[in-house]
Scaffold this active site. Structure first.
Site, PDB file in Angstrom:
ATOM      1  N   GLY A 142     -58.245  35.387  -8.169  1.00 23.48           N
ATOM      2  CA  GLY A 142     -58.887  34.106  -8.402  1.00 23.48           C
ATOM      3  C   GLY A 142     -58.820  33.185  -7.202  1.00 23.48           C
ATOM      4  O   GLY A 142     -59.806  32.523  -6.852  1.00 23.48           O
TER       5      GLY A 142
ATOM      6  N   THR B 205     -62.898  27.607 -11.016  1.00 27.58           N
ATOM      7  CA  THR B 205     -63.998  28.512 -10.659  1.00 27.58           C
ATOM      8  C   THR B 205     -63.492  29.874 -10.195  1.00 27.58           C
ATOM      9  O   THR B 205     -64.202  30.869 -10.326  1.00 27.58           O
ATOM     10  CB  THR B 205     -64.863  27.895  -9.549  1.00 27.58           C
ATOM     11  OG1 THR B 205     -64.032  27.561  -8.434  1.00 27.58           O
ATOM     12  CG2 THR B 205     -65.558  26.647 -10.044  1.00 27.58           C
ATOM     13  N   CYS B 206     -62.265  29.916  -9.663  1.00 23.61           N
ATOM     14  CA  CYS B 206     -61.749  31.199  -9.205  1.00 23.61           C
ATOM     15  C   CYS B 206     -61.496  32.143 -10.373  1.00 23.61           C
ATOM     16  O   CYS B 206     -61.491  33.358 -10.202  1.00 23.61           O
ATOM     17  CB  CYS B 206     -60.459  30.984  -8.407  1.00 23.61           C
ATOM     18  SG  CYS B 206     -59.160  30.164  -9.346  1.00 23.61           S
ATOM     19  N   MET B 207     -61.284  31.556 -11.580  1.00 25.14           N
ATOM     20  CA  MET B 207     -61.039  32.379 -12.759  1.00 25.14           C
ATOM     21  C   MET B 207     -62.204  32.338 -13.740  1.00 25.14           C
ATOM     22  O   MET B 207     -62.104  32.915 -14.831  1.00 25.14           O
ATOM     23  CB  MET B 207     -59.769  31.887 -13.471  1.00 25.14           C
ATOM     24  CG  MET B 207     -58.519  31.937 -12.628  1.00 25.14           C
ATOM     25  SD  MET B 207     -58.077  33.614 -12.144  1.00 25.14           S
ATOM     26  CE  MET B 207     -57.655  34.333 -13.734  1.00 25.14           C
TER      27      MET B 207
END
Length: 1032
Positions: free
Chosen positions: A718, A999-1001
């Site tokens: 992530g 947003t990374c996940m």
């Protein structure tokens, strides 16, 4: 041997099964046969000896008699004919009878006597002017047999004497009429007097000369003369030998001539037209040959020999001047004049094209300019051949062929004559004649494409002829009637069952493709020239069906891989060559039409796809070396986009798995330590240090805050995704100076990047690697690239119709020039372009010496495309090249070639279509107390569905970092979208919070709002304010 007690003799038995009597009989027969053969051989030897003796005695007797007659002749008339009077040529005189009997060309004394005889004949003719009475006396009809015999023997003796002494007289062979004192001039002038068309014996004399192979003798004389110093520097005056040919050539058996047909092996066509650069030597003969009757006779003669596969060409004079090449050059040089005749028939044009086609197929490819080689390199057939030393033509001969074959007047006249009936429609429709005209033109042009400089011939065909329209009307009619005329007789190596569209398509596709490079958007979409949009839609169907049949349904040959084709290969496997060529040009044209459709849609994208692509085909396409894989690489538009994306993602997944499996060491990962306030510099320094193999592996990122302290958290993928989003956003920001925006806010390399960053090219290499890493890991990045820049990832050149996306104002000015009706020279334009980067104005020449080269009506098209090339290709060539090198470290060219530029943008940033909210809902996970049936979740989906498309994209960017959905749907979103409850209870403090995201996940942290209105207002505020990733 001991006595056995038995007095009888025991019979011997041959254990081999043969008796001794049988062996003796066979031996006797063999001896008899050999004796008989010996006697026969002896008899033959005796007979041969008698013949030789008889022949020798006869020749000796003739020689003795000749010597005797020669002595009598010299005693009577003198050694130099000084005792001859004006009656010596008459039937009653023994002068000619004796001379023609004893004359031997190798005898120098005889040669002198013949020269003096011809001098006397010339003198008598000039004094009296009546050659007929000089030979026949007062009554020709009574003595015509004797007179005709003497005249034809004398004429042949003159040309034979020159031929036999050509080495000694090499400097006198190409003399002009004015040089009357030389021996060769005197002999040929005498021949000219004897071959006067007004004389009654002229046809009989010419017939005799032709039976004695006069053209062969003349050929030997000319070739010897061309090697002399005089043969290299000729004047424009008519030559004596040329005058003789001018008198002989018109005798082709047409009224009033009664000469018989000559064996093609010794005819003017094979013996004289194969002389290198003939018309440079005999320009006056060229005018005579261009007579419709003569040219039609001789060219038809060659065409007939070609059809019958009769080899009539003489032995080549040298490797630089092969006979077929000389014949081609001389024929093409006169074709202009022949075709321009008002009464030039279709049959004549067919013969010219057939002869030229036959000879072009034997010609080695003519080297083109560097620019043409570069542009045509992508058009080479993919076939691997053995290295065969190619013949190199003499440069002057090569220029003669090239100049005349691609001359605009020749191509225009040839196509006009061939297509006159087809295009005008003024005569009743004749299917056979139309097929003959189309097939003949296609055969010639196909051979020309394989041999001559492609760029120049394409320009003439595209803009000076009606070729595209005529071929299209023919193909359209055949398609509608479901009947294609077979043309195996036009290309003998085509099998009888070869498709009738092979020849038309192999010519139509490259010419129309070339035309589309110069057609502007208004002409194509609005004025619908040269073809209407409705016709183009039908054309796409025809091309698609033909290509699918060639490559999949009924392939004539197995597709090959390689990079070069020569005429040597076409001789070995011509069927494979034309089939592969058609496959290449049809695929290229369909790809170009797809580009036009992407700019402004005029037909459904599914029209480019084959109708029968199934799962079996897709499984075959993944495996290298299969026919389906070949189609995927060379005609990917036949396969649906979603299927190609699955193949692409499968290839990348396989590459990632193979790397991870090969590394084995689970902790052997690359770790980046990135300062948030120096993210671009740190990423550049650390990623540039990685090898290509390391780039394929996992990268784990640790962020460092402003105080130099590492942020908490373990990167499970992530944080790396968040890093990729931030680094791409920073690196491709126009404020950084490496990229610029078009008027449509599309990114392309900044031509002046070197003025902003000293190491700008290294940064472009890094950015190419960065984008490839995002695609390799399946991370979508919201970066809109200009189409003309994405074409660089496919090694493609951009043309005029790509310019509006970069500089619409410049495009308008260039189109104004293209359609300007006045004198463009008055506009005072030159082949230079002004560059203005950061206020620094520089002037650059478009061509060497361009600042002194004015733009005119003749060269304005060249100017327009040089300007387009400068802006679209030349200015960004270095930046694009380094970007591409970095990109191909992870994504090979073969993977990118499966997609066009618009599809590449979808691969990079995801689909731009409206979001499928139901698909997103079906592929969403829930945590923190939420589930699919929770009332907050139901409200959330209702609110999201009610959003406009623009707000839905904002939401997607808010939670995933990209405003576009995954290529194959949200099922393939990595990691899957998840909604987490943001607070444990629905307290006032909790519901007053805004939704946040990671947003990374792909994670949405959603508080448990009490009403739909509250959820809608909070969510709308969050996505509009771009509230995002937090670590709370």
């Amino acid at each position: 041997m001991f006595f056995s007690g038995d007095p009888s003799t025991r019979k011997r038995v041959d254990l081999g099964g043969r008796s001794t009597k049988e062996g003796d009989a066979r031996k006797l027969l063999e001896q008899t046969r050999m004796e008989r053969n010996r006697r026969l051989l002896q008899k033959q030897q005796n007979a041969a000896a008698l013949k030789i003796q008889k022949f020798f005695r006869g020749r000796r007797s003739v020689a003795i008699e000749r010597s005797k007659v020669r002595r009598e002749f010299c005693e009577t008339y003198g050694d130099n004919c000084q005792n001859v009077d004006r009656h010596c040529f008459e039937p009653g005189s023994s002068f000619l009878r004796q001379l023609l009997f004893f004359f031997k060309a190798q005898n120098s004394g005889d040669f002198v006597i013949l020269v003096e005889t011809c001098r006397l004949l010339k003198s008598f003719a000039h004094s009296n002017g009546d050659i007929l009475s000089r030979f026949s006396g007062l009554n020709y009809s009574a003595e015509h047999n004797l007179v005709d015999f003497r005249v034809k023997k004398l004429a042949f003796t003159c040309i034979e004497a020159i031929n036999q002494n050509r080495d000694r007289l090499r400097d006198q062979l190409l003399v002009t009429i004015e040089e009357a004192g030389t021996s060769t001039a005197i002999l040929m002038e005498a021949m000219s007097l004897l071959l006067n068309p007004k004389l009654p014996w002229v046809c009989k004399t010419v017939s005799y000369l032709q039976t004695r192979n006069i053209f062969k003798l003349v050929r030997e004389i000319v070739i010897t003369a061309k090697e002399s110093p005089r043969g290299q520097t000729m004047t424009g005056n008519i030559l004596s030998l040329e005058r003789v040919l001018i008198l002989v050539v018109p005798h082709v058996g047409r009224e009033p001539c009664c000469c018989p047909v000559v064996d093609p092996r010794w005819s003017f066509s094979s013996m004289i037209l194969t002389i290198p650069l003939l018309w440079h030597l005999f320009p006056n003969l060229k005018v005579v040959f261009a007579n419709p009757i003569l040219s039609q006779h001789y060219i038809h003669q060659m065409a007939f020999c070609i059809q019958k596969d009769t080899h009539v060409l003489p032995i080549d004079t040298s490797t630089e001047f092969p006979g077929y090449a000389c014949l081609l050059g001389n024929t093409l040089e006169t074709a202009n004049v022949v075709l321009s005749q008002p009464d030039c028939s279709l049959d004549m044009a067919v013969d010219i094209a057939s002869v030229a086609t036959f000879l072009l197929e034997r010609l080695p490819p003519v080297k083109s300019s560097e620019k043409e080689s570069r542009q045509s390199s992508s058009e080479e057939d993919d076939m691997l051949i053995d290295d065969i030393p190619e013949l190199v033509l003499n440069k002057t001969l090569e220029q003669q062929i090239t100049t005349n074959a691609i001359d605009s007047r020749f191509l225009l006249q040839l196509t006009n004559v061939l297509f006159h009936q087809v295009s005008l429609g003024t005569q009743p429709y004749d299917e056979d004649k139309e097929a003959q005209a189309i097939g003949t033109a296609s055969s010639f042009l196909y051979a020309a494409f394989n041999t001559l400089p492609l760029e120049r011939i394409m320009t003439v065909l595209a803009y000076r002829t009606e070729l595209v329209v005529v071929l299209w009307n023919y193909m359209k009619r055949c398609h509608e009637n479901q009947k294609w005329s077979s043309m195996p007789n036009l290309l003998a190596y085509l099998p009888g069952d070869a498709p009738g569209w092979l020849l038309p398509l192999v010519v139509f596709c490259p010419v129309y493709k070339h035309m589309l490079m110069i057609v502007d958007n208004e002409e194509f979409y609005e004025r619908e020239k040269p073809l209407s949009l409705q016709d183009i839609r039908l054309l796409i169907i025809i091309l698609k069906q033909a290509l699918w049949q060639l490559l999949w349904v009924n392939p004539l040959t197995q597709p090959s891989t390689g990079k070069s084709v020569s005429n040597n290969f076409s001789k070995k496997n011509p069927v494979a060559l034309i089939q592969n060529r058609v496959g290449v040009v049809v695929a290229e044209l369909l790809s170009q039409l797809q580009d036009w459709n992407n700019r402004q849609q005029f037909t459904s994208s599914s029209d480019f796809q084959a109708d029968t692509v199934n799962e079996y085909f897709i499984s075959q396409a993944i495996a290298e070396g299969t026919r389906a894989n070949y189609i995927l690489m060379h005609a990917p538009f036949l396969i649906p986009f979603t299927s190609r994306v699955k193949i692409f993602t499968t290839q990348l997944a396989t590459a990632r798995e193979s790397h991870d499996h090969g590394s084995q060491a689970i902790f052997a990962r690359n770790r980046f330590r990135i300062r948030r306030d120096h993210i671009l510099e740190d990423a550049y320094n650390q990623m540039s240090a990685l090898s290509e193999d390391d780039l394929r592996g996992s990268i784990r990122v640790t962020f460092v805050n402003e105080l130099g302290v590492e942020e908490a958290g373990i990167d499970g993928g992530g944080i790396f995704k968040d890093f990729m989003e931030k680094i791409t956003r920073a690196a491709f920001d126009v404020q950084y100076g490496l990229f610029k925006e078009t008027v449509d806010h599309m990114l392309y390399p900044n031509p002046g990047s070197g003025m902003v960053h000293d190491q700008h090219l290294q940064f472009f290499h890094f950015l190419g690697t960065l984008l490839a890493k995002a695609m390799f890991e399946g991370i979508l990045v919201d970066i809109p690239f200009a189409t003309f820049f994405l074409s660089k990832l496919k090694h493609k050149y951009n043309y005029l119709n790509d310019l509006p996306s970069l500089d619409p104002e410049l495009y308008k000015h260039l189109i104004f020039l293209k359609r300007y009706k006045g004198n463009i020279a008055e506009l005072e334009l030159y082949f230079v372009i002004l560059n203005n980067e950061y206020g620094e104005r520089t002037e650059e020449e478009l061509l060497p010496g361009g600042k002194d080269m004015r733009v005119t009506n003749e060269n304005v098209i060249t100017f327009i495309h040089l300007v387009s090339n400068h802006r679209l290709n030349f200015q960004i060539r270095q930046q694009s090249s380094h970007f591409l090198r970095g990109f191909q470290q992870l994504i090979p060219k073969e993977c990118i070639d499966m997609f066009n530029e618009h599809e590449l943008q979808v691969l990079i940033s995801g689909s731009a279509d409206s979001l499928d909210i139901d698909d997103l809902r079906q592929n969403t996970n829930y945590t923190g107390g939420y589930n699919a049936g929770h009332y907050v979740i139901d409200m959330f989906w209702e609110v999201l569905k009610s959003f406009s498309t623009e707000n839905q994209k904002k939401f997607l960017k808010f939670v995933t970092g990209c405003s576009r959905g995954p290529l194959l749907g949200f099922k393939y979103l990595e990691p899957a979208f998840c909604i987490q409850r943001a607070a444990g209870s629905a307290s006032n403090e909790a519901v007053d919070r805004l939704p946040t995201s990671a947003t990374c996940m792909n994670l949405l942290k959603l508080p448990p709002y009490q009403s739909k209105e509250q959820l809608e207002s909070k969510l709308m505020y969050a996505i509009s304010a771009e509230a995002g990733f937090d670590l709370s």
